[in-house]
Scaffold this active site. Structure first.
Site, short mmCIF file in Angstrom:
data_model
loop_
_atom_site.label_atom_id
_atom_site.label_comp_id
_atom_site.label_asym_id
_atom_site.label_seq_id
_atom_site.Cartn_x
_atom_site.Cartn_y
_atom_site.Cartn_z
N HIS A 63 0.83 -1.20 0.00
CA HIS A 63 0.00 0.00 0.00
C HIS A 63 0.86 1.25 0.00
CE1 HIS A 63 -0.05 2.04 4.03
NE2 HIS A 63 0.54 0.94 4.40
N CYS A 64 0.21 2.38 -0.31
CA CYS A 64 0.86 3.68 -0.31
C CYS A 64 -0.18 4.71 0.09
CB CYS A 64 1.48 3.99 -1.68
SG CYS A 64 0.27 4.17 -3.01
N ARG A 65 -0.01 5.94 -0.35
CA ARG A 65 -0.94 7.00 0.04
C ARG A 65 -2.31 6.84 -0.64
NH1 ARG A 65 -1.97 11.85 -2.34
NH2 ARG A 65 -2.88 13.45 -1.00
N GLY A 67 -2.73 4.48 -3.60
CA GLY A 67 -2.85 3.25 -4.39
C GLY A 67 -2.05 3.27 -5.68
N ILE A 92 -3.72 4.46 2.01
CA ILE A 92 -3.95 4.83 3.41
C ILE A 92 -5.00 5.95 3.52
CG2 ILE A 92 -2.07 6.52 3.62
CD1 ILE A 92 -1.53 5.26 6.45
#
Length: 101
Positions: A63-65, A67, A92
């Site tokens: 995951h990241c900020r 997607g 997130i």
């Protein structure tokens, strides 16, 4: 492999499930807010594959900020033989929105 929704991720984290989970955001982003995943920034992923080798045939959640970076990480890992990579849709940001509901 099919991506993962924030709802499914939240349920698994709430249930304290153990699974390989990688955050590909930059270190400063991770320090500001994280979900307890292993932090390997996208730019360092290629150099850090040995840390993930044991998960090559297991489900691996990235995951990241939002997607986008994790979608790139998923594509990269798949080219390296990782067959069960799942991207957290919405990242997130979507996860935190879900928590606020």
């Amino acid at each position: 492999m099919e991506d993962i929704t924030v709802e499914e991720l939240k349920e698994r984290l709430d249930n304290k499930e153990e699974f390989p989970f990688v955050d590909v955001r930059e270190e400063w982003e991770y320090e500001e807010d994280n979900l307890g995943a292993l932090n390997i920034p996208l730019g360092q992923l290629a150099a850090s594959l040995d840390e993930l080798e044991e998960y090559k045939d297991q489900e691996l959640v990235v995951h990241c900020r939002s997607g986008a970076r994790s979608a790139n990480a998923k594509k990269f890992l798949e080219t390296k033989g990782y067959t069960k990579v799942r991207n957290v849709l919405g990242g997130i940001m979507a996860y935190r929105e879900l928590e606020e509901e």
